[in-house]
Every structure is written in structure tokens, then in C-alpha cells.
Design a protein around this motif. Structure first.
Motif, PDB file in Angstrom:
ATOM      1  N   VAL A 211      21.156  11.708 -10.685  1.00  0.00           N
ATOM      2  CA  VAL A 211      22.246  12.225  -9.865  1.00  0.00           C
ATOM      3  C   VAL A 211      23.588  11.935 -10.543  1.00  0.00           C
ATOM      4  N   ASP A 212      24.560  12.759 -10.231  1.00  0.00           N
ATOM      5  CA  ASP A 212      25.913  12.496 -10.717  1.00  0.00           C
ATOM      6  C   ASP A 212      26.582  11.559  -9.706  1.00  0.00           C
ATOM      7  N   PRO A 213      26.890  10.328 -10.093  1.00  0.00           N
ATOM      8  CA  PRO A 213      27.392   9.358  -9.125  1.00  0.00           C
ATOM      9  C   PRO A 213      28.707   9.775  -8.471  1.00  0.00           C
ATOM     10  N   GLU A 214      29.427  10.679  -9.126  1.00  0.00           N
ATOM     11  CA  GLU A 214      30.717  11.063  -8.553  1.00  0.00           C
ATOM     12  C   GLU A 214      30.578  12.085  -7.426  1.00  0.00           C
ATOM     13  N   THR A 215      29.489  12.862  -7.447  1.00  0.00           N
ATOM     14  CA  THR A 215      29.363  13.919  -6.431  1.00  0.00           C
ATOM     15  C   THR A 215      28.250  13.628  -5.433  1.00  0.00           C
ATOM     16  N   HIS A 216      27.323  12.721  -5.788  1.00  0.00           N
ATOM     17  CA  HIS A 216      26.149  12.522  -4.936  1.00  0.00           C
ATOM     18  C   HIS A 216      26.305  11.283  -4.054  1.00  0.00           C
ATOM     19  N   GLY A 217      26.146  11.458  -2.752  1.00  0.00           N
ATOM     20  CA  GLY A 217      26.036  10.315  -1.833  1.00  0.00           C
ATOM     21  C   GLY A 217      27.319   9.547  -1.591  1.00  0.00           C
ATOM     22  N   GLU A 218      28.432  10.124  -1.930  1.00  0.00           N
ATOM     23  CA  GLU A 218      29.732   9.444  -1.784  1.00  0.00           C
ATOM     24  C   GLU A 218      29.627   8.028  -2.353  1.00  0.00           C
ATOM     25  N   ASP A 219      30.114   7.031  -1.589  1.00  0.00           N
ATOM     26  CA  ASP A 219      30.003   5.667  -2.109  1.00  0.00           C
ATOM     27  C   ASP A 219      28.922   4.863  -1.392  1.00  0.00           C
ATOM     28  N   LEU A 220      28.061   5.562  -0.695  1.00  0.00           N
ATOM     29  CA  LEU A 220      27.015   4.841   0.049  1.00  0.00           C
ATOM     30  C   LEU A 220      26.006   4.211  -0.896  1.00  0.00           C
ATOM     31  N   ARG A 221      25.428   3.097  -0.418  1.00  0.00           N
ATOM     32  CA  ARG A 221      24.335   2.548  -1.207  1.00  0.00           C
ATOM     33  C   ARG A 221      23.150   3.515  -1.131  1.00  0.00           C
ATOM     34  N   CYS A 222      22.370   3.607  -2.199  1.00  0.00           N
ATOM     35  CA  CYS A 222      21.277   4.580  -2.253  1.00  0.00           C
ATOM     36  C   CYS A 222      20.269   4.319  -1.132  1.00  0.00           C
ATOM     37  N   VAL A 223      20.046   2.997  -0.820  1.00  0.00           N
ATOM     38  CA  VAL A 223      19.022   2.647   0.170  1.00  0.00           C
ATOM     39  C   VAL A 223      19.427   3.076   1.575  1.00  0.00           C
ATOM     40  N   TYR A 224      20.652   3.504   1.767  1.00  0.00           N
ATOM     41  CA  TYR A 224      21.091   4.013   3.064  1.00  0.00           C
ATOM     42  C   TYR A 224      20.278   5.258   3.429  1.00  0.00           C
ATOM     43  N   CYS A 225      19.967   6.062   2.420  1.00  0.00           N
ATOM     44  CA  CYS A 225      19.176   7.268   2.660  1.00  0.00           C
ATOM     45  C   CYS A 225      17.752   7.157   2.130  1.00  0.00           C
ATOM     46  N   HIS A 226      17.601   6.531   0.938  1.00  0.00           N
ATOM     47  CA  HIS A 226      16.292   6.510   0.275  1.00  0.00           C
ATOM     48  C   HIS A 226      15.603   5.176   0.519  1.00  0.00           C
ATOM     49  N   ASN A 227      14.302   5.238   0.761  1.00  0.00           N
ATOM     50  CA  ASN A 227      13.516   4.011   0.858  1.00  0.00           C
ATOM     51  C   ASN A 227      13.023   3.667  -0.546  1.00  0.00           C
ATOM     52  N   PRO A 228      13.425   2.562  -1.085  1.00  0.00           N
ATOM     53  CA  PRO A 228      13.051   2.269  -2.474  1.00  0.00           C
ATOM     54  C   PRO A 228      11.532   2.157  -2.674  1.00  0.00           C
ATOM     55  N   HIS A 229      10.787   1.855  -1.598  1.00  0.00           N
ATOM     56  CA  HIS A 229       9.335   1.747  -1.749  1.00  0.00           C
ATOM     57  C   HIS A 229       8.674   3.118  -1.699  1.00  0.00           C
TER      58      HIS A 229
ATOM     59  N   SER B  44       0.834  -1.207   0.000  1.00  0.00           N
ATOM     60  CA  SER B  44       0.000   0.000   0.000  1.00  0.00           C
ATOM     61  C   SER B  44       0.874   1.265   0.000  1.00  0.00           C
ATOM     62  N   VAL B  45       2.079   1.160   0.571  1.00  0.00           N
ATOM     63  CA  VAL B  45       2.996   2.308   0.518  1.00  0.00           C
ATOM     64  C   VAL B  45       3.509   2.488  -0.916  1.00  0.00           C
ATOM     65  N   TRP B  46       3.931   1.369  -1.479  1.00  0.00           N
ATOM     66  CA  TRP B  46       4.555   1.394  -2.820  1.00  0.00           C
ATOM     67  C   TRP B  46       3.583   1.862  -3.909  1.00  0.00           C
ATOM     68  N   VAL B  47       2.324   1.345  -3.789  1.00  0.00           N
ATOM     69  CA  VAL B  47       1.379   1.549  -4.889  1.00  0.00           C
ATOM     70  C   VAL B  47       0.956   3.012  -5.017  1.00  0.00           C
ATOM     71  N   LYS B  48       1.196   3.783  -3.959  1.00  0.00           N
ATOM     72  CA  LYS B  48       0.790   5.195  -4.017  1.00  0.00           C
ATOM     73  C   LYS B  48       1.978   6.100  -4.345  1.00  0.00           C
ATOM     74  N   ASP B  49       3.151   5.555  -4.399  1.00  0.00           N
ATOM     75  CA  ASP B  49       4.314   6.436  -4.491  1.00  0.00           C
ATOM     76  C   ASP B  49       4.953   6.457  -5.888  1.00  0.00           C
ATOM     77  N   ARG B  50       6.017   7.232  -5.983  1.00  0.00           N
ATOM     78  CA  ARG B  50       6.635   7.466  -7.302  1.00  0.00           C
ATOM     79  C   ARG B  50       7.154   6.196  -7.967  1.00  0.00           C
ATOM     80  N   HIS B  51       7.554   5.204  -7.181  1.00  0.00           N
ATOM     81  CA  HIS B  51       8.111   3.982  -7.765  1.00  0.00           C
ATOM     82  C   HIS B  51       7.055   2.961  -8.169  1.00  0.00           C
ATOM     83  N   LYS B  52       5.787   3.396  -8.209  1.00  0.00           N
ATOM     84  CA  LYS B  52       4.732   2.425  -8.522  1.00  0.00           C
ATOM     85  C   LYS B  52       4.872   1.842  -9.938  1.00  0.00           C
ATOM     86  N   THR B  53       5.625   2.513 -10.801  1.00  0.00           N
ATOM     87  CA  THR B  53       5.813   1.969 -12.159  1.00  0.00           C
ATOM     88  C   THR B  53       6.948   0.936 -12.202  1.00  0.00           C
TER      89      THR B  53
END
Lengths: 149, 392
Positions: A126-144, A69-78
Motif C-alpha cells: 500500500v502507499d502509506p500516504e493514501t491508504h488508511g490515513e494515519d490509522l494503525r493497520c490493526v484497526y482494520c486488519h487482523n494480523p492473524h 489454528s486461525v493463523w496457521v491456515k492464513d496468509r500470514h502463516k510464513t
């Protein structure tokens, strides 16, 4: 014709006959049945087992209702569940069959979100060289719910 | 980083350049084949006696490069074992489907031509050697050892007929490569009916230049005097074909500029920016105008053979570099302009990858190794050295 030329042309004829023979052995019989491909492949592909269950099957049976129900309403629903979690047909038929671990690598998110000139400007990139250092994206963003940082 | 490589608006499927340095190498090698064969035909068909010292050597050169001609394509394919399918199930509406058959037909002609012109030597070697050498040469002679004068005379007549078929097929083999580019109507840099003939002329130019360089190198290695009459005659033909080549290449640009169709802005950008240096600098100035002037001087200066030898060698080195630049400008240049006609891309060659510079260098070295092996089995030196002694 002189004998050496006769031999040369016989040899050439043998090579051509060998080519025709090898060709007739290697080109599948059903080639060209419907078009410029092997006709039998249509049946073979039809008979392949189904691997993907579709996103709705994840939320249907009260199994993963909340996250669905979280996913289906959000930007990643596609982006279907199985895009990251892998094919789920076996898991849907038998809950004891484990799913593969979701792909959480930086590069995997980058397939859509690393900056590329050919992408529409308004698409989040995002530019991978300047954004988020080498952290995995899910460290900050919830993929759902990707804006939920 | 990507931003620096792309200018203007390009389509998503264009951001990666698909035809790499290997596809530059492919027309370059087939061009050398066609050129070397046509150089040998100057003697075999047109009876230019002064070319005789290098006529058989030219055939062996053509064969060595021909055997490698399909390799850049196979490496580029990534699945080389599928390459043969172009012959098993050719899709006849595609010009590319002809490659396997045109290549094979030409290979047969070249092998037959070489076999007939070396048959006397092969038979003599078979009769005079023992052990594995006897077996090798006897099999090459197809266990038929008749070298009476009448037979050799008939062979010569037949070889001449073959060479007459060989010229159009050499022209076809290479013109066809140009046709593939010329037929891509969506690309304004490629789409011109002049493309096959431009490719053919530059092929002949590069083939003759390479032949001259190989001849000089072979004579230096074997420590034998160079036949200046033959060399200068080859240089003369090189000069004539250079004129034809530059006329066609400039004609194409001039007519593009004069017609000024909707694509002229992007063509101008291509010529002034993207391939400016490789086109005006290397292809035209270094590859054509400097050799043109040097070869003109060669035909004007009297005597002074050593000076002429240096001038011819320098011209030939410039010509083979210039023709490589021409292939580069066509293949890479055409992909550096976007189909949108308002954007450009940049090709940055990799070194170690499968499509990289290293495999290209390795593939380009192979014909020279093959030529070394082939000339060890079928030495063409007798023609070169006997003729020189007569002159001396």
C-alpha cells in the motif's frame, strides 16, 4: 648520517614499533584461527542463551490453540508468532513470564507492506500516504488473518 | 515518490545508494593532496625555479589536505573507531586494505619533506625565541640545531631524493583510489583500466588549480604583489595537464561508444539523462573546455598581467568545480545505473544526516583551517615575498 636525520629516523622507528606493539595488544589471539575473524567468537556465539521458542510451541500445549489454528491456515502463516510478539522462550518455559507487547505500529507493518519498487508486483503493498490515513493497520486488519477486515 | 526516482528494473538491494557525497569528497581531497605535492615537485625534483615561491607552500597544502583525507571515510563508516582495523588486520585480497599503509607511507614522506625544507627556519626560530615557542620549535627541530651550510646542502639533496620517492607514492595514493573503482568489474561505468590514470590526471589538475587559488588568496590577504612569472608558469602546467586529462576522459567515452558492448544503452541513458548536465555541462564544458581556452589565451596574450590574473583565477575556480563534478559523476553516476543494466536510480543528497551535505562541507573546510594553523607555525611566506621583490 647527520645527527638530526638519525633522530628523525629513530623517532620514525619508535612510531612503527609502537604501532606493532599496539597491534599485537589489540588484535585478539584467536584471530585467523579458522578464517578472517576471531576464532573464539564461534564458542561465544554457541554459548549464547536461546531466546526464541518457535511458533509451534505457541499452539502445542493447548495454550493459544484457537488463535494458532486461525493463523496457521492464513496468509500470514510464513510470519512467525515471535516476529511481532517478540522472543518467547522464557514465556514458554514459565507462563508467568510475560511477553513483550506485540509491535502494532504502522511502520512495522510497512516494513513488508509499504510500496517499494523492488517488491514483486503481486505482493500486497500500500502507499502509506493514501491508504488508511494515519490509522494503525490493526484497526482494520487482523494480523492473524489479514484479509479479515 | 520513490517511483519518480527509479526507472526500469532494479534489484532490491540497489534501491538505496550507499556511497554518498562523502565518498565523492574522499577522492576529491586525495586528488588535491596528490596534485599539490606534484606541483611542489616541479621545483624540488625537476628544478623548475619559477615554481620556487610556492614550492614549500604547496607541501603544506598537501599536508593539510592529507590530514583530512581519511575523514570522509571514517564518518561514512559510522563506527570510526573501527577504521584502524584496516591496518591491524588488512585483508590482502581486497584493494581497499592497502589504504591505511599507502596513506601512512605517504604521510611520512610528506612530513619528512616538509621538515627538511623548513628545518633551517625551525632551528633559527628555536634559537631566537623563548618560553613555549622555544620548546615548540626545539622539539620540531628534534633538539638538533646544526644548520651549517654543509648540513643544509645535504638536507637539500636528501629532500630531493625523498621527493623522487614522493612522486610515485603520490601517484600511487591517488591512482589506487581510481584502481578501486576501475576494479569493480560488475559496473560498466567504473570498470576500466584507464580509471587510475584518469583519476591521477584530474588530481594533478585540481591540485595545481587549488594551489594557484590559495597562492592568489594568500598574497591578497597579506597585501603583497603576486609573482606573475610563477603564476603563469603554474597556469602553463595546469594547461598541459588539462590536455592530458581531457584526452583520457574523452578516450574512455569514445572507446565505450565505439565498442558498444551490451552495457552501452544504459551508459547512453546515464550520459544523456542521469548525469548529462554534470558530465557534459560542468565536468567537460565548465571544468575543462572554458579553462582550456582561457589558459590558452593567457599564454598567447603579452603583458596585461591583471587581465591574465583574472583569467587564471576564473579558470582555476572552474577547474576545481569541474573536478568535483568529475568525482560526482564517477561515484554517484556509477551507482545510479542498476546492475540489471536496464534500470536507473536517483541519488538525492540529504543535508543534515551523517552522510549529508553538511558534514561534507564541514570536512572540506577543515583543511583550510589546518593550513592556516600550519602556516602560522611554519610560515612559507618568505619564499613568496622575497622572490617577488627581486622581480620588482
Amino acid at each position: 648520517m647527520q645527527p638530526h636525520l638519525k633522530r628523525a629516523f629513530t623517532l620514525l622507528a619508535l612510531v612503527i614499533i609502537a604501532f606493532i606493539l599496539v597491534r599485537s595488544l589489540l588484535v585478539p589471539d584467536s584471530f585467523g584461527q579458522y578464517g578472517w575473524y576471531r576464532g573464539d567468537s564461534v564458542n561465544e556465539i554457541r554459548n549464547l542463551s536461546v531466546n526464541y521458542a518457535g511458533s509451534t510451541s505457541c499452539g502445542e500445549e493447548d495454550c493459544h490453540k484457537i488463535i494458532y489454528s486461525v493463523w496457521v491456515k492464513d496468509r500470514h502463516k510464513t510470519v512467525n508468532c515471535e516476529t511481532c510478539h517478540g522472543p518467547a522462550e522464557k514465556h514458554v518455559l514459565n507462563a508467568r513470564e510475560p511477553l513483550e507487547k506485540a509491535n502494532e505500529s504502522r511502520e512495522y507493518c510497512g516494513k513488508c507492506h509499504f510500496k517499494e519498487i523492488a517488491r514483486p508486483e503481486e505482493f500486497p503493498q500500500v502507499d502509506p500516504e493514501t491508504h488508511g490515513e494515519d490509522l494503525r493497520c490493526v484497526y482494520c486488519h487482523n494480523p492473524h488473518k489479514p484479509w479479515f477486515v | 515518490m520513490l517511483d519518480n526516482l527509479i526507472w526500469g528494473y532494479v534489484y532490491p538491494n540497489e534501491s538505496e545508494i550507499q556511497w554518498s557525497i562523502l565518498i565523492v569528497l574522499y577522492p576529491y581531497i586525495t586528488g588535491l593532496v596528490a596534485g599539490a605535492f606534484i606541483a611542489s615537485s616541479l621545483y624540488h625534483v625537476f628544478g623548475k625555479k619559477e615554481i620556487k615561491p610556492v614550492a614549500r607552500f604547496a607541501l603544506l597544502t598537501a599536508l593539510s589536505f592529507l590530514l583530512v583525507a581519511m575523514m570522509p571515510l571514517l564518518v561514512h563508516l559510522g563506527r570510526p573507531e573501527r577504521g584502524i582495523e584496516i591496518m591491524f588486520t588488512p585483508h590482502l585480497t581486497s584493494a581497499m586494505s592497502g589504504f591505511g599503509y599507502i596513506f601512512s607511507f605517504y604521510l611520512i614522506i610528506v612530513v619528512l619533506e616538509i621538515w627538511l625544507s623548513f628545518r633551517e627556519d625551525i632551528v633559527k626560530k628555536a634559537l631566537s625565541s623563548h618560553g613555549w615557542k622555544e620548546l615548540l620549535y626545539s622539539s620540531l627541530a628534534l633538539f638538533s640545531f646544526d644548520i651549517s651550510e654543509e648540513t643544509l646542502h645535504n638536507d637539500e639533496k636528501f629532500a630531493r631524493k625523498l621527493a623522487i620517492i614522493g612522486i610515485p607514492s603520490a601517484a600511487f595514493l591517488h591512482g589506487y583510489v581510481g584502481f578501486i573503482f576501475g576494479g569493480i568489474k560488475a559496473n560498466p561505468w567504473w570498470s576500466t583500466p584507464l580509471m587510475p590514470i584518469i583519476f591521477l590526471m584530474s588530481a594533478i589538475v585540481s591540485g595545481i588549480a587549488l594551489l594557484i587559488l590559495l597562492y592568489i588568496a594568500a598574497m591578497k590577504i597579506r597585501k603583497h604583489a603576486i609573482d606573475h612569472k610563477c603564476l603563469q608558469s603554474l597556469a602553463h602546467y595546469l594547461w598541459i595537464f588539462l590536455i592530458l586529462d581531457v584526452t583520457l576522459e574523452l578516450l574512455e567515452i569514445i572507446s565505450m561508444k565505439y565498442a558498444s558492448r551490451e552495457d552501452i544503452d544504459i551508459i547512453n541513458r546515464l550520459l544523456s539523462d542521469k548525469i548529462g548536465f554534470t558530465f557534459w555541462g560542468i565536468q567537460l564544458t565548465l571544468g575543462i573546455f572554458i579553462p582550456f581556452i582561457l589558459l590558452l589565451l593567457v599564454s598567447l596574450i603579452k603583458k596585461r598581467d591583471t587581465l591574465k590574473l583574472i583569467m587564471i583565477s576564473v579558470s582555476c575556480i572552474f577547474v576545481v568545480i569541474g573536478v568535483f563534478a568529475m568525482r560526482w559523476n564517477v561515484v554517484i553516476g556509477g551507482q545510479e545505473i542498476s546492475k540489471s543494466l536496464v534500470g536507473t536510480l536517483t541519488y538525492v543528497p540529504e543535508f543534515f544526516s551523517q552522510e549529508g551535505v553538511l558534514p561534507a562541507i564541514i570536512i572540506f573546510m577543515l583543511p583550510f583551517i589546518i593550513l592556516r594553523v600550519v602556516t602560522a607555525i611554519l610560515p612559507p611566506w618568505k619564499d613568496m615575498e622575497e622572490e617577488t621583490q627581486e622581480h620588482n
